[in-house]
Design an enzyme around this catalytic site. Structure first.
Site, PDB file in Angstrom:
ATOM      1  N   GLU A  91       5.010  14.945   5.334  1.00  0.00           N
ATOM      2  CA  GLU A  91       4.738  15.561   6.872  1.00  0.00           C
ATOM      3  C   GLU A  91       5.701  14.648   7.847  1.00  0.00           C
ATOM      4  O   GLU A  91       6.561  15.370   8.738  1.00  0.00           O
ATOM      5  CB  GLU A  91       3.268  15.294   7.521  1.00  0.00           C
ATOM      6  CG  GLU A  91       2.349  16.330   6.374  1.00  0.00           C
ATOM      7  CD  GLU A  91       1.042  16.445   7.052  1.00  0.00           C
ATOM      8  OE1 GLU A  91       0.608  17.348   7.857  1.00  0.00           O
ATOM      9  OE2 GLU A  91       0.221  15.516   6.821  1.00  0.00           O
TER      10      GLU A  91
ATOM     11  N   LEU B 181      -1.334   9.489   4.072  1.00  0.00           N
ATOM     12  CA  LEU B 181      -2.388   9.074   4.990  1.00  0.00           C
ATOM     13  C   LEU B 181      -3.074   7.944   4.151  1.00  0.00           C
ATOM     14  O   LEU B 181      -3.295   8.000   2.866  1.00  0.00           O
ATOM     15  CB  LEU B 181      -3.558  10.375   5.186  1.00  0.00           C
ATOM     16  CG  LEU B 181      -4.907   9.755   5.587  1.00  0.00           C
ATOM     17  CD1 LEU B 181      -4.812   9.686   7.061  1.00  0.00           C
ATOM     18  CD2 LEU B 181      -6.172  11.088   5.455  1.00  0.00           C
TER      19      LEU B 181
ATOM     20  N   ALA C  92       3.077   7.270   0.831  1.00  0.00           N
ATOM     21  CA  ALA C  92       2.034   7.690   0.223  1.00  0.00           C
ATOM     22  C   ALA C  92       1.381   8.327   0.842  1.00  0.00           C
ATOM     23  O   ALA C  92       0.144   8.601   0.499  1.00  0.00           O
ATOM     24  CB  ALA C  92       1.283   6.537  -0.708  1.00  0.00           C
TER      25      ALA C  92
ATOM     26  N   GLU D 135      -3.199  16.582  -0.855  1.00  0.00           N
ATOM     27  CA  GLU D 135      -4.517  17.189   0.058  1.00  0.00           C
ATOM     28  C   GLU D 135      -5.329  18.101  -0.807  1.00  0.00           C
ATOM     29  O   GLU D 135      -6.547  18.123  -0.632  1.00  0.00           O
ATOM     30  CB  GLU D 135      -3.793  17.702   1.335  1.00  0.00           C
ATOM     31  CG  GLU D 135      -3.357  16.562   2.260  1.00  0.00           C
ATOM     32  CD  GLU D 135      -1.838  16.685   2.058  1.00  0.00           C
ATOM     33  OE1 GLU D 135      -1.219  16.660   0.963  1.00  0.00           O
ATOM     34  OE2 GLU D 135      -1.361  16.103   3.080  1.00  0.00           O
TER      35      GLU D 135
ATOM     36  N   LYS E  19       0.955  -1.176  -0.019  1.00  0.00           N
ATOM     37  CA  LYS E  19      -0.128  -0.062  -0.014  1.00  0.00           C
ATOM     38  C   LYS E  19       0.720   1.141  -0.072  1.00  0.00           C
ATOM     39  O   LYS E  19       0.498   2.278   0.371  1.00  0.00           O
ATOM     40  CB  LYS E  19      -0.937  -0.081   1.270  1.00  0.00           C
ATOM     41  CG  LYS E  19      -2.022  -1.144   1.169  1.00  0.00           C
ATOM     42  CD  LYS E  19      -3.178  -1.075   0.238  1.00  0.00           C
ATOM     43  CE  LYS E  19      -4.182  -2.172   0.170  1.00  0.00           C
ATOM     44  NZ  LYS E  19      -4.926  -1.958  -0.891  1.00  0.00           N
ATOM     45  N   ARG E  20       2.029   1.219  -0.621  1.00  0.00           N
ATOM     46  CA  ARG E  20       3.133   2.499  -0.933  1.00  0.00           C
ATOM     47  C   ARG E  20       3.153   2.934   0.713  1.00  0.00           C
ATOM     48  O   ARG E  20       3.509   4.303   0.631  1.00  0.00           O
ATOM     49  CB  ARG E  20       2.507   3.294  -1.827  1.00  0.00           C
ATOM     50  CG  ARG E  20       2.114   2.662  -3.216  1.00  0.00           C
ATOM     51  CD  ARG E  20       3.350   1.702  -3.720  1.00  0.00           C
ATOM     52  NE  ARG E  20       3.123   1.063  -4.995  1.00  0.00           N
ATOM     53  CZ  ARG E  20       2.795  -0.026  -5.295  1.00  0.00           C
ATOM     54  NH1 ARG E  20       2.759  -1.200  -4.262  1.00  0.00           N
ATOM     55  NH2 ARG E  20       2.597  -0.498  -6.657  1.00  0.00           N
TER      56      ARG E  20
HETATM   57  C1  LIG Z   1      -7.341  15.444   6.737  1.00  0.00           C
HETATM   58  O1  LIG Z   1      -6.438  15.003   7.924  1.00  0.00           O
HETATM   59  C2  LIG Z   1      -5.426  14.599   7.919  1.00  0.00           C
HETATM   60  C3  LIG Z   1      -4.949  14.451   6.653  1.00  0.00           C
HETATM   61  C4  LIG Z   1      -3.452  13.791   6.754  1.00  0.00           C
HETATM   62  C5  LIG Z   1      -2.786  13.608   5.433  1.00  0.00           C
HETATM   63  C6  LIG Z   1      -3.105  13.718   4.176  1.00  0.00           C
HETATM   64  C7  LIG Z   1      -2.533  13.062   2.803  1.00  0.00           C
HETATM   65  O2  LIG Z   1      -1.488  12.328   3.532  1.00  0.00           O
HETATM   66  S1  LIG Z   1      -3.384  13.212   1.697  1.00  0.00           S
HETATM   67  C8  LIG Z   1      -2.431  12.357   0.543  1.00  0.00           C
HETATM   68  C9  LIG Z   1      -2.742  10.964   0.419  1.00  0.00           C
HETATM   69  N1  LIG Z   1      -1.990  10.169  -0.643  1.00  0.00           N
HETATM   70  C10 LIG Z   1      -2.359  10.361  -1.972  1.00  0.00           C
HETATM   71  O3  LIG Z   1      -3.113  11.032  -2.231  1.00  0.00           O
HETATM   72  C11 LIG Z   1      -1.128   9.476  -2.803  1.00  0.00           C
HETATM   73  C12 LIG Z   1      -2.144   8.188  -3.166  1.00  0.00           C
HETATM   74  N2  LIG Z   1      -1.074   7.225  -3.928  1.00  0.00           N
HETATM   75  C13 LIG Z   1      -0.341   7.681  -5.116  1.00  0.00           C
HETATM   76  O4  LIG Z   1      -0.481   8.501  -5.712  1.00  0.00           O
HETATM   77  C14 LIG Z   1       0.335   6.311  -5.682  1.00  0.00           C
HETATM   78  O5  LIG Z   1      -0.085   5.302  -5.034  1.00  0.00           O
HETATM   79  C15 LIG Z   1       1.914   6.679  -5.571  1.00  0.00           C
HETATM   80  C16 LIG Z   1       2.121   6.934  -4.184  1.00  0.00           C
HETATM   81  C17 LIG Z   1       2.399   7.817  -6.525  1.00  0.00           C
HETATM   82  C18 LIG Z   1       2.390   5.170  -6.027  1.00  0.00           C
HETATM   83  O6  LIG Z   1       2.094   4.893  -7.188  1.00  0.00           O
HETATM   84  P1  LIG Z   1       2.248   3.321  -7.704  1.00  0.00           P
HETATM   85  O7  LIG Z   1       3.376   2.861  -7.376  1.00  0.00           O
HETATM   86  O8  LIG Z   1       1.692   3.132  -9.154  1.00  0.00           O
HETATM   87  O9  LIG Z   1       1.004   2.471  -6.680  1.00  0.00           O
HETATM   88  P2  LIG Z   1      -0.591   2.407  -6.822  1.00  0.00           P
HETATM   89  O10 LIG Z   1      -0.785   1.378  -7.974  1.00  0.00           O
HETATM   90  O11 LIG Z   1      -0.932   3.750  -7.075  1.00  0.00           O
HETATM   91  O12 LIG Z   1      -0.921   1.684  -5.496  1.00  0.00           O
HETATM   92  C19 LIG Z   1      -0.396   0.647  -5.041  1.00  0.00           C
HETATM   93  C20 LIG Z   1      -1.717   0.269  -3.937  1.00  0.00           C
HETATM   94  O13 LIG Z   1      -1.442   1.136  -2.932  1.00  0.00           O
HETATM   95  C21 LIG Z   1      -2.692   1.799  -2.546  1.00  0.00           C
HETATM   96  N3  LIG Z   1      -2.535   3.214  -2.030  1.00  0.00           N
HETATM   97  C22 LIG Z   1      -1.533   3.834  -2.650  1.00  0.00           C
HETATM   98  N4  LIG Z   1      -1.542   5.208  -1.771  1.00  0.00           N
HETATM   99  C23 LIG Z   1      -2.535   5.004  -1.093  1.00  0.00           C
HETATM  100  C24 LIG Z   1      -3.145   5.661   0.112  1.00  0.00           C
HETATM  101  N5  LIG Z   1      -2.575   7.082   0.357  1.00  0.00           N
HETATM  102  N6  LIG Z   1      -4.000   5.148   0.769  1.00  0.00           N
HETATM  103  C25 LIG Z   1      -4.564   3.886   0.736  1.00  0.00           C
HETATM  104  N7  LIG Z   1      -4.111   3.411  -0.256  1.00  0.00           N
HETATM  105  C26 LIG Z   1      -2.982   3.651  -1.073  1.00  0.00           C
HETATM  106  C27 LIG Z   1      -3.446   1.728  -3.899  1.00  0.00           C
HETATM  107  O14 LIG Z   1      -4.923   1.939  -3.703  1.00  0.00           O
HETATM  108  C28 LIG Z   1      -2.894   0.326  -4.335  1.00  0.00           C
HETATM  109  O15 LIG Z   1      -3.833  -0.602  -3.794  1.00  0.00           O
HETATM  110  P3  LIG Z   1      -4.192  -1.909  -4.376  1.00  0.00           P
HETATM  111  O16 LIG Z   1      -5.150  -2.657  -3.414  1.00  0.00           O
HETATM  112  O17 LIG Z   1      -5.083  -1.313  -5.573  1.00  0.00           O
HETATM  113  O18 LIG Z   1      -3.124  -2.709  -4.882  1.00  0.00           O
HETATM  114  C29 LIG Z   1      -2.904  13.497   7.989  1.00  0.00           C
HETATM  115  C30 LIG Z   1      -3.608  13.609   9.273  1.00  0.00           C
HETATM  116  C31 LIG Z   1      -5.048  14.245   9.029  1.00  0.00           C
HETATM  117  O19 LIG Z   1      -5.653  14.191  10.374  1.00  0.00           O
END
Ligand SMILES: COc1cc(/C=C/C(=O)SCCNC(=O)CCNC(=O)[C@H](O)C(C)(C)COP(=O)(O)OP(=O)(O)OC[C@H]2O[C@@H](n3cnc4c(N)ncnc43)[C@H](O)[C@@H]2OP(=O)(O)O)ccc1O
Length: 257
Positions: A111, A63, A61, A131, A24-25
């Site tokens: 963060e 949250l 990746a 975000e 899940k990165r």
């Molecule tokens: C509001 O109160 C808060 C907030 C916070 C903090 C907030 C944040 O951090 S917001 C940002 C959240 N993160 C993202 O938007 C990034 C999302 N991920 C990506 O863009 C990509 O995964 C990547 C990191 C660039 C990697 O790409 P790639 O290598 O191609 O991998 P994928 O195929 O996309 O993903 C593989 C697998 O992982 C799962 N996954 C990736 N990121 C997340 C994530 N952030 N959350 C959950 N799951 C994730 C993805 O779904 C895939 O799963 P499969 O099951 O499909 O394999 C803090 C505190 C507060 O109170």
């Protein structure tokens, strides 16, 4: 320290704390954030510096978005405070922390990185704050820590536009202090942590706790605090031995306390 997604490895005076959720990165769910908090609250005696890294292709990746959908405003505030506790434990804990960055360092991952004292990035690293484009706000201390690295204007731009900084541009902007070839961030971070671990503990304490506070204070307060720290630090046996050793042209006898 037991959590399936957080590993802890001791290497003499230093420890390596690894986010271990590569599938899940290394997205940070509540369990992982609490494990991180507990880990930094309970570092074993004798650990003098820590390296934080992430397993797999990415540092972190951010949250775990699958947990976001279930939260109302009140729960959201408490969630953010939980992150603050965990990441304050990194920044204001007992020992210096070096982040070894690669791949995605995004959202809450950035963060976490910004709570560390030194950041080493390899050339695969990229930084983003999705975000804004996801309709949420930083919640892990990012609005306080990230502007101190890159400035408010850059952070605002990143959050409003989704702009991504690649490794070299990110280093120039202030995200990382070291930029190394792909795959070498961990080795460089370990080298730095080992070097830092040989500092007098009071020196590291002053640099971790006094320096950021002094930088925030009005000049007269800051100079007052600086003078106190200067006096206390030079009076420590470790400082006296190190200065004497330099003047006598010999290696200092480095104490473990
Ligand atoms: C509001 O109160 C808060 C907030 C916070 C903090 C907030 C944040 O951090 S917001 C940002 C959240 N993160 C993202 O938007 C990034 C999302 N991920 C990506 O863009 C990509 O995964 C990547 C990191 C660039 C990697 O790409 P790639 O290598 O191609 O991998 P994928 O195929 O996309 O993903 C593989 C697998 O992982 C799962 N996954 C990736 N990121 C997340 C994530 N952030 N959350 C959950 N799951 C994730 C993805 O779904 C895939 O799963 P499969 O099951 O499909 O394999 C803090 C505190 C507060 O109170």
């Amino acid at each position: 320290m037991t959590h399936p997604d957080l590993s802890f490895e001791r290497q003499d005076d230093i420890a390596i704390v690894r986010l271990n959720r590569a599938a899940k990165r290394n997205a940070l769910n509540d369990g992982l954030i609490l494990a991180l908090r507990d880990c930094f609250q309970n570092l074993p005696e004798g650990v003098r510096a820590v390296v934080v890294d992430g397993a797999g292709e990415h540092f972190c990746a951010g949250l775990d978005l699958s947990e976001l959908k279930e939260r109302d405003a009140g729960q959201g505030v408490l969630h953010s405070r939980m992150w603050h506790q965990a990441l304050d434990g990194v920044q204001f804990g007992t020992v210096p922390v070096v982040a070894a960055l690669h791949g995605a360092v995004v959202g809450g991952g950035l963060e976490l990185a910004s709570a560390c004292h030194i950041r080493v990035a390899d050339e695969t690293t990229f930084y983003a704050l999705p975000e804004g484009t996801r309709g949420i706000f930083v919640g892990g201390g990012g609005s306080v820590r990230i502007p101190k690295l890159i400035g408010v204007a850059r952070m605002t731009d990143m959050m409003m536009t989704g702009r991504v900084y690649k490794a070299a541009e990110g280093e120039r902007a202030g995200f990382a202090q070291y930029l190394v070839p792909p795959g070498q961030a961990l080795a460089k971070a370990i080298e730095l942590a080992q070097r830092i671990a040989t500092n007098a503990p009071l020196t590291n304490y002053a640099l971790m706790h006094a320096l950021p506070r002094i930088a925030e204070q009005p000049a007269d307060h800051g100079l007052f605090t600086e003078a106190l720290m200067a006096g206390i630090a030079q009076d420590a046996p470790a400082a006296k031995e190190r200065v004497r050793a330099f003047l006598e042209g010999r290696a200092a006898k480095v104490s473990k306390d």
